[in-house]
Design a protein around this motif. Structure first.
Motif, mmCIF file in Angstrom:
data_model
loop_
_atom_site.group_PDB
_atom_site.id
_atom_site.type_symbol
_atom_site.label_atom_id
_atom_site.label_comp_id
_atom_site.label_asym_id
_atom_site.label_seq_id
_atom_site.Cartn_x
_atom_site.Cartn_y
_atom_site.Cartn_z
ATOM 1 N N MET A 34 25.035 4.322 -48.324
ATOM 2 C CA MET A 34 23.679 3.975 -47.890
ATOM 3 C C MET A 34 23.638 2.550 -47.337
ATOM 4 O O MET A 34 23.044 2.289 -46.294
ATOM 5 C CB MET A 34 22.687 4.129 -49.045
ATOM 6 N N GLN A 35 24.311 1.633 -48.040
ATOM 7 C CA GLN A 35 24.315 0.252 -47.571
ATOM 8 C C GLN A 35 25.019 0.159 -46.210
ATOM 9 O O GLN A 35 24.547 -0.503 -45.290
ATOM 10 C CB GLN A 35 25.024 -0.632 -48.603
ATOM 11 N N TYR B 80 17.406 0.070 -51.903
ATOM 12 C CA TYR B 80 18.836 0.088 -52.229
ATOM 13 C C TYR B 80 19.151 -0.899 -53.364
ATOM 14 O O TYR B 80 19.774 -0.531 -54.367
ATOM 15 C CB TYR B 80 19.664 -0.246 -50.969
ATOM 16 N N VAL C 221 23.304 5.729 -56.057
ATOM 17 C CA VAL C 221 22.584 5.514 -54.797
ATOM 18 C C VAL C 221 22.872 6.606 -53.757
ATOM 19 O O VAL C 221 21.952 7.112 -53.108
ATOM 20 C CB VAL C 221 22.979 4.137 -54.211
#
Ligand code: AGP
Length: 613
Positions: free
Chosen positions: A256-257, A590, A600
Motif C-alpha cells: 500500500m505504501q 496507512y 495493512v
C-alpha cells in the motif's frame, strides 16, 4: 510505463541493459532503445514495438562498451516512432539522455533552444533535456554541474540519466519529484541504475534510492550524491531481501505504501498517449465514440462500488462542467434493483479497478439489456468489464496489490478528467481557452502529486497523535466531498477505526451532535470557492471541543489559527484538487494502521476482487 536501466563497470554493458529492459517489459511500452559508449563514440540503437525488434537490431549491428543506458518508452509527447524513442542525443552527438516524467515547460524551453540554433529531431519533451545539458556544458562545468543546471530549468517531475563521451567514466542521475523512483545498485567495481529494482536485482541487492531533488554522479568504483543545490548527501544503503515479494516492495514496508508513492508515475502513465500537448487534443480511441454519438448523449450514469464509486462522484463534476452532460452516479450493488430508466441517449460508465466486481458487472448487464451505450474504466487489462463494454479507458496504474485501493483511485479520476475533456471536444462545449487551460493543468498534476507526497513525515507524526481514537469524522464540500468519503473508507478498511465521511454543510443536520474531544474531525479546507464555508464548519467543530485536522492550501495562515493540526497541500487547479487532497488521507490511514499493528495489505474480511454478491 517507461523504464530506465544503466550500467558502468568492466563488463559489456549491452547484454546487462537489454536483460534489465526485458525485466521491465511487463510494465508496457511502445518502443525501446540503448546508448553505449564504444571506442569513445556514443552508439545508439532504437526501435519501435517489442524489445525483440531492438534485440534484432542490436544483433544485426552490435555495440559493445563498458558504460551505457537503456529505456523502454511509453509515449506521452510524440507518437510511438523510432525518432521519439529514447535515448535522445544532443546536437554535437556528445550527450545522451533517458528520462521518465513530463517536462511541463517543454514548449517554452524548445522555443528558446530553437532560437539559439538547436535543431530538434523528435517530437518529445525529453529532447529539451539533452540539449540543455549540452548548452550548460560550458565554462568548465563538468557533467554533474551541467546536468544540475539543466535540471533546475525543468518544471515537472523527472527521473533522468545522462551519459556523455566527454565524461566517459561516469553516469549522472537526477530525481525531481515523483515521476517514479530511480535506484542505484551497488556492485563490486561496477554500478547499476534502474527505475524499477527488478531490472537489476540479479546483479546486486544493495541499493540507494535517490530522493527528490537529488543528483548522483556514478562511476564504476564509487558514487556521490548531492542535492540539486549542491549540498552533499550521505546515502542510505538498503539491502533488498531475497524473497521475491519483499524484493518487489523494494524500499517500502507494504504494497500500500509503495502504491501510494507510485502515484506520480501511475498518473503520468494514465495521461500518456492520450493527450497531444502540442496540438491540445485528447484522444480516447478505445472508447469507440463518434462525434455524432457524443453530441446525441443526454445523460451519463456512472456505476461502481467502494472506492471506485467515490471516484465516480468526482468524475461527475468534470463531465457536467466540461461536457455539459448530466451525470448520475449509482452503486453497482443498487443499480439493477431499482429498474433504472435508460434510453438510447444514455451512456453507462462502469468504473472498476479489478474489472471483475460482480455488482458492477451486473449493473453493466442491466444497462446492456436496456440498450444503453456501455463503457468501462478498468485497471485490469482483459478483465470482464473491459471485454463486455462497447468502449473502455484503461487506468494504466499497474498492478495494485494492496487490498485498499490507492493508485487506481487517482488514475480512474484522471481517466474521467480525460473523458470529460474528450466529450467536451466532441460536443463543442469548451472554448479554446478553457481547453488549453485544462490540458495545461493535467500536465502539472504528476508534479503536484510528487510534491504532496513529500508531506509523509508530517502525516506519520500526526498518525502518532491520532491512532488511539475510535471514531473520526471527515468533512469536505463540493468536489472534495467524495474525498472525505474516500478518506474515511481508507481508515475503516485498514485500521478498523470507525470513520464517517460527510458533506460539511450537512453537519448541522445531525452529525454535529457527535462532536466532542473524543471525535477528531478531518476537514478538507482548500482555498476554493467553498473555503469560507469550510472555515466556519471548523469553527463550529472547535466550539464543541472537537480536535480538528485541516487539509489546507500552502500559504494559508488563517487556518493555522483555527485548527489543531494543519497539513499543507500545494496550490492545485480546483478541478484536480481531489487527486492531491486524497494523498495525505491515504498516508494517514496507512500510518495509523501501521501504528495499530494491522495487516495493512490484507485487511481482515476484505478481498481485492469482490466476485460474489
Ligand atoms: C477499496 O479500497 C476497496 N477495497 C473497495 O471499496 C473497492 O474499491 C471495491 O470493491 C470496488 O472494486 P473494483 O474497483 O475492483 O470494482
Amino acid at each position: 510505463m517507461c523504464g530506465i536501466v544503466g550500467y558502468i563497470g568492466s563488463r559489456d554493458a549491452t547484454p546487462i541493459i537489454m536483460e534489465g529492459l526485458q525485466r521491465l517489459e511487463y510494465r508496457g511500452y511502445d518502443s525501446a532503445g540503448i546508448a553505449v559508449l564504444e571506442n569513445n563514440e556514443l552508439q545508439i540503437r532504437r526501435d519501435i514495438g517489442k524489445l525483440s525488434n531492438l534485440r534484432e537490431r542490436v544483433a544485426a549491428d552490435p555495440v559493445h562498451g563498458q558504460i551505457g543506458i537503456g529505456h523502454t518508452r511509453w509515449a506521452t509527447h510524440g507518437a510511438p516512432a523510432e525518432r521519439n524513442a529514447h535515448p535522445h542525443i544532443s546536437m554535437s552527438g556528445d550527450f545522451v539522455v533517458v528520462h521518465n516524467g513530463i517536462v511541463e515547460n517543454y514548449l517554452e524551453l524548445r522555443a528558446e533552444l530553437i532560437a539559439e540554433g538547436v535543431t530538434f529531431k523528435s517530437d518529445t519533451d525529453t529532447e529539451v533535456i539533452v540539449h540543455l545539458v549540452e548548452h550548460y556544458s560550458v565554462d568548465g562545468r563538468d557533467l554533474t554541474e551541467a546536468t544540475q543546471e539543466a535540471a533546475c530549468h525543468l518544471q515537472g517531475a523527472h527521473a533522468i540519466v545522462v551519459l556523455s563521451k566527454r565524461s566517459p567514466d561516469e553516469l549522472v542521475i537526477v530525481r525531481i519529484g515523483n515521476a517514479g523512483g530511480i535506484a542505484l545498485g551497488i556492485g563490486e567495481n561496477e554500478n547499476f541504475i534502474a527505475s524499477d529494482i527488478p531490472a537489476i536485482l540479479e546483479h546486486t541487492r544493495t541499493m540507494v534510492f535517490l530522493e527528490s531533488h537529488q543528483i548522483a554522479t556514478v562511476r564504476a568504483d564509487g558514487f556521490e550524491v548531492q542535492t540539486l543545490d549542491g549540498q552533499p548527501v550521505t546515502p542510505v544503503l538498503h539491502n533488498i531481501p531475497w524473497d521475491p515479494v519483499s524484493a518487489v516492495k523494494g524500499e517500502y514496508k507494504h504494497f500500500m505504501q509503495k502504491e501510494i508513492f507510485e502515484q506520480g508515475r501511475s498518473i503520468t502513465d494514465t495521461i500518456r498517449g492520450r493527450v497531444d500537448f502540442e496540438h491540445q487534443r485528447v484522444e480516447l480511441p478505445e472508447l469507440n465514440l463518434s462525434a455524432e454519438q457524443a453530441r446525441r448523449l443526454q445523460r451519463l450514469v456512472i456505476v461502481a462500488c467502494g472506492t471506485s464509486y467515490y471516484s465516480g462522484l468526482v468524475g461527475k463534476f468534470f463531465i457536467e462542467h466540461m461536457a455539459e452532460l448530466h451525470v448520475e452516479v449509482d452503486y453497482g450493488s443498487e443499480y439493477r434493483y431499482r429498474d433504472p430508466i435508460i434510453d438510447a441517449n444514455t451512456a453507462v460508465l462502469a468504473i472498476t479497478q479489478s474489472g471483475e466486481t460482480v455488482d458492477t458487472l451486473a449493473a453493466m448487464e442491466e444497462a446492456r439489456a436496456k440498450n444503453a451505450l456501455v463503457w468501462s474504466i478498468v485497471n485490469a487489462v482483459g478483465s470482464q468489464a473491459m471485454r463486455v463494454a462497447d468502449g473502455h479507458i484503461t487506468m494504466n496504474a499497474g498492478p495494485e496489490i494492496g487490498v485498499a485501493s490507492t493508485k487506481a483511485f487517482t488514475s480512474s479520476i484522471v481517466d474521467q478528467y480525460l473523458l470529460a475533456l474528450y466529450l467536451g471536444q466532441l460536443r463543442g462545449t469548451l472554448t479554446p481557452e478553457q481547453h488549453h487551460q485544462y490540458v495545461h493543468d493535467i500536465s502539472r498534476l504528476p508534479n503536484l502529486v510528487g510534491k504532496t507526497l513529500e508531506c509523509e513525515p508530517q502525516v506519520e507524526q500526526l498518525a502518532g497523535h491520532l491512532y488511539h481514537f475510535r471514531d473520526f469524522l471527515y468533512l469536505g464540500r463540493g468536489i472534495n466531498y467524495p474525498i472525505a468519503l474516500e478518506g474515511a473508507l481508507k481508515l475503516k478498511e485498514i485500521s478498523y477505526i470507525h470513520a464517517e465521511g460527510y458533506p460539511a454543510g450537512e453537519m448541522k443536520h445531525g452529525p454535529i451532535a457527535l462532536i466532542d474531544e473524543q471525535m477528531p474531525v478531518l476537514a478538507i479546507a482548500l482555498k476554493d470557492s467553498l473555503y469560507e464555508k469550510m472555515v466556519s464548519q471548523i469553527e463550529q467543530a472547535k466550539a464543541r471541543g472537537g480536535i480538528v485536522i485541516a487539509l489546507a492550501t500552502e500559504g494559508d495562515t488563517l487556518i493555522a489559527t483555527k485548527a489543531d493540526y494543519v497539513l499543507y497541500l500545494p496550490e492545485t487547479p480546483p478541478l484536480l484538487s481531489p487527486v492531491v487532497a486524497v494523498l495525505p488521507l491515504q498516508m494517514l490511514a496507512y500510518h495509523i494502521a501501521v501504528r495499530r499493528g494491522a495487516d495493512v495489505d490484507q485487511p481482515r474480511n476484505l478481498a481485492k476482487s469482490v466476485t460474489v454478491e
